[in-house]
Scaffold this motif. Structure first.
Motif, PDB file in Angstrom:
ATOM      1  N   MET A   1       0.668  -1.400  -0.127  1.00  0.00           N
ATOM      2  CA  MET A   1       0.122  -0.147  -0.119  1.00  0.00           C
ATOM      3  C   MET A   1       0.912   1.245   0.156  1.00  0.00           C
ATOM      4  N   GLU A   2       0.570   2.201  -0.846  1.00  0.00           N
ATOM      5  CA  GLU A   2       1.215   3.377  -0.892  1.00  0.00           C
ATOM      6  C   GLU A   2       0.538   4.282   0.473  1.00  0.00           C
ATOM      7  N   ILE A   3       1.303   5.385   0.633  1.00  0.00           N
ATOM      8  CA  ILE A   3       1.179   6.137   1.677  1.00  0.00           C
ATOM      9  C   ILE A   3      -0.259   7.133   1.762  1.00  0.00           C
ATOM     10  N   ASP A   4      -0.658   7.378   0.671  1.00  0.00           N
ATOM     11  CA  ASP A   4      -1.992   7.969   0.519  1.00  0.00           C
ATOM     12  C   ASP A   4      -3.212   7.061   0.229  1.00  0.00           C
ATOM     13  N   ASP A   5      -2.917   5.634   0.223  1.00  0.00           N
ATOM     14  CA  ASP A   5      -4.034   4.758   0.253  1.00  0.00           C
ATOM     15  C   ASP A   5      -4.950   4.672   1.342  1.00  0.00           C
ATOM     16  N   LEU A   6      -6.076   4.473   1.301  1.00  0.00           N
ATOM     17  CA  LEU A   6      -7.085   4.178   2.581  1.00  0.00           C
ATOM     18  C   LEU A   6      -6.745   2.881   3.299  1.00  0.00           C
ATOM     19  N   VAL A   7      -6.540   3.072   4.609  1.00  0.00           N
ATOM     20  CA  VAL A   7      -6.579   1.924   5.193  1.00  0.00           C
ATOM     21  C   VAL A   7      -7.986   1.492   6.022  1.00  0.00           C
ATOM     22  N   CYS A   8      -8.577   2.567   6.273  1.00  0.00           N
ATOM     23  CA  CYS A   8      -9.915   2.588   7.087  1.00  0.00           C
ATOM     24  C   CYS A   8     -10.682   2.923   5.858  1.00  0.00           C
ATOM     25  N   TYR A   9     -11.527   2.052   5.024  1.00  0.00           N
ATOM     26  CA  TYR A   9     -12.457   2.641   4.221  1.00  0.00           C
ATOM     27  C   TYR A   9     -13.821   2.990   4.801  1.00  0.00           C
ATOM     28  N   CYS A  10     -14.156   2.640   6.002  1.00  0.00           N
ATOM     29  CA  CYS A  10     -15.405   2.954   6.722  1.00  0.00           C
ATOM     30  C   CYS A  10     -15.519   4.569   7.113  1.00  0.00           C
ATOM     31  N   PHE A  11     -14.186   5.051   7.448  1.00  0.00           N
ATOM     32  CA  PHE A  11     -13.988   6.247   7.682  1.00  0.00           C
ATOM     33  C   PHE A  11     -13.043   7.293   6.795  1.00  0.00           C
ATOM     34  N   HIS A  12     -12.707   6.530   5.931  1.00  0.00           N
ATOM     35  CA  HIS A  12     -11.794   7.283   4.903  1.00  0.00           C
ATOM     36  C   HIS A  12     -10.528   7.855   5.518  1.00  0.00           C
ATOM     37  N   VAL A  13      -9.809   6.844   6.185  1.00  0.00           N
ATOM     38  CA  VAL A  13      -8.523   7.496   7.042  1.00  0.00           C
ATOM     39  C   VAL A  13      -7.280   6.787   6.169  1.00  0.00           C
ATOM     40  N   PRO A  14      -6.598   7.353   5.532  1.00  0.00           N
ATOM     41  CA  PRO A  14      -5.422   7.015   4.716  1.00  0.00           C
ATOM     42  C   PRO A  14      -4.110   6.468   5.613  1.00  0.00           C
ATOM     43  N   LYS A  15      -3.407   5.778   5.335  1.00  0.00           N
ATOM     44  CA  LYS A  15      -2.186   5.360   5.697  1.00  0.00           C
ATOM     45  C   LYS A  15      -1.368   6.533   6.354  1.00  0.00           C
ATOM     46  N   ARG A  16      -1.275   7.443   5.626  1.00  0.00           N
ATOM     47  CA  ARG A  16      -0.411   8.804   5.925  1.00  0.00           C
ATOM     48  C   ARG A  16      -1.018   9.353   7.274  1.00  0.00           C
ATOM     49  N   LYS A  17      -2.198   9.457   7.423  1.00  0.00           N
ATOM     50  CA  LYS A  17      -3.041  10.188   8.746  1.00  0.00           C
ATOM     51  C   LYS A  17      -2.528   9.164   9.812  1.00  0.00           C
ATOM     52  N   ILE A  18      -2.438   7.680   9.740  1.00  0.00           N
ATOM     53  CA  ILE A  18      -2.362   6.966  10.776  1.00  0.00           C
ATOM     54  C   ILE A  18      -0.876   6.879  11.154  1.00  0.00           C
ATOM     55  N   LEU A  19       0.084   7.108  10.244  1.00  0.00           N
ATOM     56  CA  LEU A  19       1.401   7.178  10.815  1.00  0.00           C
ATOM     57  C   LEU A  19       1.709   8.321  11.307  1.00  0.00           C
ATOM     58  N   ASN A  20       1.235   9.438  10.962  1.00  0.00           N
ATOM     59  CA  ASN A  20       1.282  10.677  11.423  1.00  0.00           C
ATOM     60  C   ASN A  20       0.892  10.734  12.985  1.00  0.00           C
ATOM     61  N   PHE A  21      -0.338  10.184  12.985  1.00  0.00           N
ATOM     62  CA  PHE A  21      -1.059  10.103  14.449  1.00  0.00           C
ATOM     63  C   PHE A  21      -0.019   9.354  15.309  1.00  0.00           C
ATOM     64  N   LEU A  22       0.685   8.327  14.796  1.00  0.00           N
ATOM     65  CA  LEU A  22       1.539   7.531  15.818  1.00  0.00           C
ATOM     66  C   LEU A  22       2.601   8.082  16.155  1.00  0.00           C
ATOM     67  N   ARG A  23       3.069   9.029  15.009  1.00  0.00           N
ATOM     68  CA  ARG A  23       4.374   9.793  15.506  1.00  0.00           C
ATOM     69  C   ARG A  23       3.850  11.014  16.387  1.00  0.00           C
ATOM     70  N   ILE A  24       2.850  11.480  16.328  1.00  0.00           N
ATOM     71  CA  ILE A  24       2.601  12.762  16.990  1.00  0.00           C
ATOM     72  C   ILE A  24       2.046  12.512  18.442  1.00  0.00           C
ATOM     73  N   ARG A  25       0.973  11.744  18.425  1.00  0.00           N
ATOM     74  CA  ARG A  25       0.249  11.325  19.638  1.00  0.00           C
ATOM     75  C   ARG A  25       0.904  10.236  20.439  1.00  0.00           C
TER      76      ARG A  25
END
Length: 92
Positions: free
Chosen positions: A1-25
């Motif tokens: 999967m590429e960085i901007d591909d969706l991981v969560c299709y239900c809530f339209h959350v891309p991989k980039r957002k998840i990885l940034n969440f992990l780093r920041i939060r």
């Protein structure tokens, strides 16, 4: 999967957002990743991937391409099959 591909299709959350969440939060438990746009709280298909990203974050191996991930089309087809098999129901 590429960085901007969706991981969560239900809530339209891309991989980039998840990885940034992990780093920041810096969550301390895998379940806290659901605070990232509700990821993992819909049909449940993405939960194993969210756990894997959390484990990679914890071990410091989160960056870089992953050979153990499917491409976007295969991932989406897996989710469709997950729902068709009755293992999860996307939100309305």
């Amino acid at each position: 999967m590429e960085i901007d591909d969706l991981v969560c299709y239900c809530f339209h959350v891309p991989k980039r957002k998840i990885l940034n969440f992990l780093r920041i939060r810096r969550p301390s438990r895998p379940s806290q990743v659901s605070e990232c746009g509700g990821a993992g709280t819909g049909c449940g298909w993405c939960i194993p991937y969210l756990k894997r990203y959390f484990e990679q974050y914890q071990s410091g191996t989160i960056d870089g391409p992953r050979q153990d991930e499917p491409d976007a089309a295969t991932y989406a087809a897996g989710r469709d099959q997950h729902i068709a098999d009755g293992k999860g129901k996307p939100p309305g």
